[in-house]
Design a protein around this motif. Structure first.
Motif, PDB file in Angstrom:
ATOM      1  N   GLU A   5     -20.145  -7.274  14.163  1.00 34.20           N
ATOM      2  CA  GLU A   5     -19.485  -6.753  12.972  1.00 34.20           C
ATOM      3  C   GLU A   5     -18.249  -5.979  13.404  1.00 34.20           C
ATOM      4  O   GLU A   5     -18.075  -5.665  14.587  1.00 34.20           O
ATOM      5  CB  GLU A   5     -20.442  -5.876  12.169  1.00 34.20           C
ATOM      6  CG  GLU A   5     -21.047  -4.761  12.961  1.00 34.20           C
ATOM      7  CD  GLU A   5     -22.172  -4.053  12.228  1.00 34.20           C
ATOM      8  OE1 GLU A   5     -22.307  -2.837  12.425  1.00 34.20           O
ATOM      9  OE2 GLU A   5     -22.901  -4.694  11.463  1.00 34.20           O
ATOM     10  N   VAL A  23     -14.322  -5.123  18.080  1.00 36.61           N
ATOM     11  CA  VAL A  23     -14.051  -6.126  17.052  1.00 36.61           C
ATOM     12  C   VAL A  23     -13.176  -5.485  15.985  1.00 36.61           C
ATOM     13  O   VAL A  23     -13.547  -4.476  15.383  1.00 36.61           O
ATOM     14  CB  VAL A  23     -15.359  -6.668  16.441  1.00 36.61           C
ATOM     15  CG1 VAL A  23     -15.072  -7.599  15.276  1.00 36.61           C
ATOM     16  CG2 VAL A  23     -16.190  -7.370  17.508  1.00 36.61           C
ATOM     17  N   ILE A  26     -12.839 -10.174  11.484  1.00 35.40           N
ATOM     18  CA  ILE A  26     -13.607 -11.418  11.559  1.00 35.40           C
ATOM     19  C   ILE A  26     -13.026 -12.362  10.522  1.00 35.40           C
ATOM     20  O   ILE A  26     -12.961 -12.024   9.339  1.00 35.40           O
ATOM     21  CB  ILE A  26     -15.110 -11.186  11.302  1.00 35.40           C
ATOM     22  CG1 ILE A  26     -15.662 -10.191  12.330  1.00 35.40           C
ATOM     23  CG2 ILE A  26     -15.871 -12.495  11.329  1.00 35.40           C
ATOM     24  CD1 ILE A  26     -17.083  -9.748  12.085  1.00 35.40           C
ATOM     25  N   LYS A  33     -16.470 -18.828  12.689  1.00 30.78           N
ATOM     26  CA  LYS A  33     -16.056 -17.433  12.756  1.00 30.78           C
ATOM     27  C   LYS A  33     -15.132 -17.253  13.955  1.00 30.78           C
ATOM     28  O   LYS A  33     -15.479 -17.621  15.075  1.00 30.78           O
ATOM     29  CB  LYS A  33     -17.260 -16.509  12.929  1.00 30.78           C
ATOM     30  CG  LYS A  33     -18.009 -16.234  11.664  1.00 30.78           C
ATOM     31  CD  LYS A  33     -19.072 -15.181  11.936  1.00 30.78           C
ATOM     32  CE  LYS A  33     -19.891 -14.910  10.710  1.00 30.78           C
ATOM     33  NZ  LYS A  33     -20.941 -13.911  10.987  1.00 30.78           N
ATOM     34  N   ILE A  35     -13.297 -14.199  15.890  1.00 32.93           N
ATOM     35  CA  ILE A  35     -13.374 -12.756  16.008  1.00 32.93           C
ATOM     36  C   ILE A  35     -12.068 -12.247  16.631  1.00 32.93           C
ATOM     37  O   ILE A  35     -11.676 -12.706  17.706  1.00 32.93           O
ATOM     38  CB  ILE A  35     -14.567 -12.344  16.893  1.00 32.93           C
ATOM     39  CG1 ILE A  35     -15.847 -13.105  16.518  1.00 32.93           C
ATOM     40  CG2 ILE A  35     -14.765 -10.839  16.858  1.00 32.93           C
ATOM     41  CD1 ILE A  35     -16.360 -12.890  15.138  1.00 32.93           C
ATOM     42  N   ASP A  47      -8.551 -13.246  20.621  1.00 33.37           N
ATOM     43  CA  ASP A  47      -9.517 -13.782  19.671  1.00 33.37           C
ATOM     44  C   ASP A  47     -10.550 -14.574  20.453  1.00 33.37           C
ATOM     45  O   ASP A  47     -10.331 -14.947  21.597  1.00 33.37           O
ATOM     46  CB  ASP A  47      -8.862 -14.625  18.583  1.00 33.37           C
ATOM     47  CG  ASP A  47      -8.168 -15.863  19.113  1.00 33.37           C
ATOM     48  OD1 ASP A  47      -8.175 -16.089  20.339  1.00 33.37           O
ATOM     49  OD2 ASP A  47      -7.612 -16.620  18.317  1.00 33.37           O
ATOM     50  N   GLU A  50     -17.472 -16.630  18.071  1.00 34.38           N
ATOM     51  CA  GLU A  50     -18.635 -15.734  18.082  1.00 34.38           C
ATOM     52  C   GLU A  50     -19.581 -16.017  19.254  1.00 34.38           C
ATOM     53  O   GLU A  50     -20.095 -15.088  19.881  1.00 34.38           O
ATOM     54  CB  GLU A  50     -19.380 -15.858  16.754  1.00 34.38           C
ATOM     55  CG  GLU A  50     -20.492 -14.875  16.590  1.00 34.38           C
ATOM     56  CD  GLU A  50     -21.114 -14.938  15.212  1.00 34.38           C
ATOM     57  OE1 GLU A  50     -21.724 -13.941  14.819  1.00 34.38           O
ATOM     58  OE2 GLU A  50     -21.001 -15.980  14.526  1.00 34.38           O
TER      59      GLU A  50
END
Length: 81
Positions: A5, A23, A26, A33, A35, A47, A50
């Protein structure tokens, strides 16, 4: 495993966990996904998918320390009249 998260501290497996990241965002890109990461100790934005990330599991104390350091750094950059 804990879910990733915003605010989580993570390492990238593909780079042999060389840099600790927080992070920052998202995003959903064509059903995957992505991140968005900010380096904690180095000035770096990256980046990752996940499944390439490992969460720093015991990050409560670490996270608190990092937040304090970020606030101190932000205060250092603010100029006073």
């Amino acid at each position: 495993m804990k879910e990733i998260e915003i605010g989580s501290l993570v390492y990238r497996k593909s780079y042999e966990k060389d840099v600790l990241f927080r992070v920052d965002d998202i995003k959903d890109c064509e059903g995957k996904k992505i991140i968005i990461l900010k380096g904690v100790d180095v000035r770096l934005i990256a980046d990752a998918q996940e499944d390439d990330l490992d969460i720093l599991e015991d990050n409560n104390d670490e996270q608190k320390n990092e937040e304090l350091e970020e606030k101190e750094t932000d205060n250092d950059f603010q100029s006073t009249p």
